[in-house]
Design an enzyme around this catalytic site. Structure first.
Site, short mmCIF file in Angstrom:
data_model
loop_
_atom_site.label_atom_id
_atom_site.label_comp_id
_atom_site.label_asym_id
_atom_site.label_seq_id
_atom_site.Cartn_x
_atom_site.Cartn_y
_atom_site.Cartn_z
N GLY A 130 -3.75 -3.79 0.09
CA GLY A 130 -5.12 -3.37 -0.19
C GLY A 130 -6.14 -3.83 0.83
N SER A 131 -5.71 -4.16 2.04
CA SER A 131 -6.71 -4.64 3.02
C SER A 131 -7.58 -3.49 3.54
CB SER A 131 -6.04 -5.40 4.17
OG SER A 131 -5.31 -4.55 5.01
N ASN A 132 -7.01 -2.31 3.71
CA ASN A 132 -7.85 -1.16 4.11
C ASN A 132 -8.78 -0.75 2.98
OD1 ASN A 132 -7.23 -0.05 6.94
ND2 ASN A 132 -5.19 -0.50 6.12
N LEU A 169 4.43 11.48 -0.36
CA LEU A 169 3.74 12.69 0.07
C LEU A 169 2.80 13.07 -1.08
CD1 LEU A 169 4.01 14.40 2.61
CD2 LEU A 169 5.69 15.80 1.42
N ASN A 199 -5.93 9.68 5.57
CA ASN A 199 -4.88 8.66 5.56
C ASN A 199 -5.02 7.80 6.81
OD1 ASN A 199 -2.39 7.34 4.80
ND2 ASN A 199 -1.36 8.54 6.40
N HIS A 231 -2.66 5.53 9.56
CA HIS A 231 -1.29 5.27 10.01
C HIS A 231 -1.35 4.21 11.12
CE1 HIS A 231 2.92 6.21 10.55
NE2 HIS A 231 2.72 6.15 11.85
N ASP A 237 1.82 12.67 7.99
CA ASP A 237 1.20 12.22 9.25
C ASP A 237 0.88 13.33 10.26
OD1 ASP A 237 1.48 9.59 8.29
OD2 ASP A 237 3.49 9.43 9.14
N GLU A 280 -7.33 -1.11 12.30
CA GLU A 280 -7.25 -0.17 11.17
C GLU A 280 -8.50 -0.27 10.30
OE1 GLU A 280 -3.71 0.10 8.77
OE2 GLU A 280 -2.50 -0.76 10.36
#
Ligand code: GRF
Length: 211
Positions: free
Chosen positions: A15-17, A94, A109, A111, A152, A181
């Site tokens: 959960g850092s993003n 997905l 998203n 990546h 992606d 990120e």
């Protein structure tokens, strides 16, 4: 009007993003609010973090559900929360096509590599960074992109680079990429909230600030 954001996470997400987006909204950098975090498993560390940040959470598990039922439950939750933007952050599946279609151009998203390299099914976490090291790349980075119906492959919004150092292990490289990120995801969501992203085919045009 501030945009209403939902974050989708999977069972093992840290959960850092998600936290970076919540924090950027709270300090006013993003004109938005994280109104919902949806996880696939209640034990997810990301859900615990969201609760500690007093953000509304829901668990919607795809287990024992058909793809259609899972999609319907997600759509119901997103509609009920009047969500404008869906951010996948460590969401390993997905996203059902029905959700992608209902929220076309409104799902992002992140990546941990420079797409279209090192992406696709099964390319996550350690595997991504190991592949970068094995390939002998001198740079890596991260990509924020709109989500389409494959892994992606959607239009790229923001990318950031980091050097690959001689002594890197996958862990040290992952840590260097993760710092970028958080910044890249906040930047992409901020641009979306400002109405400055226009999808033109495979390209995302970043419009100048509105005066
Ligand atoms: C990040 O590396 C992201 O790029 C990938 O999954 C990881 C999630 O990390 N999609 P966190 O849960 O946001 O800390």
């Amino acid at each position: 009007m501030p945009i209403r954001i939902a974050v989708l996470v999977s069972g093992h997400s840290r959960g850092s993003n998600m936290q970076a987006i919540i924090d950027a909204c709270r300090r006013g950098e993003i004109d938005g609010q994280v109104v919902l975090v949806i996880g696939t498993r209640s034990e997810a560390p990301a859900l615990q973090r969201a609760r500690e940040s007093r953000v509304h959470t829901r668990v919607i598990s795809p287990r024992n559900l058909s793809e259609e039922e899972y999609a319907q439950r997600l759509l119901h939750a997103l509609e009920e929360a009047k969500v404008d933007l869906v951010c996948l952050a460590g969401y390993m599946r997905l996203l059902p096509a029905a959700v992608v279609q209902a929220y076309a151009g409104r799902v992002m998203n992140i990546h941990p590599a420079l797409l279209p390299l090192f992406g696709g099914k099964g390319m996550y976490g350690e595997r991504v960074h190991q592949a970068v090291l094995e390939t002998g790349m001198k740079v890596s980075g991260c990509t924020v992109h709109f989500v389409d119906e494959q892994y992606d492959t959607g239009p790229i919004i923001v990318q950031r680079c980091v050097p690959v150092e001689e002594e890197d292990t996958w862990e040290t490289l992952a840590a260097r990429v993760l710092v970028q990120e958080h910044q890249a995801y906040v930047q992409a969501v901020k641009l979306f909230a400002e109405g400055r992203l226009r999808i033109e085919g495979r390209r995302v045009r970043i419009l100048p600030p509105k005066s």
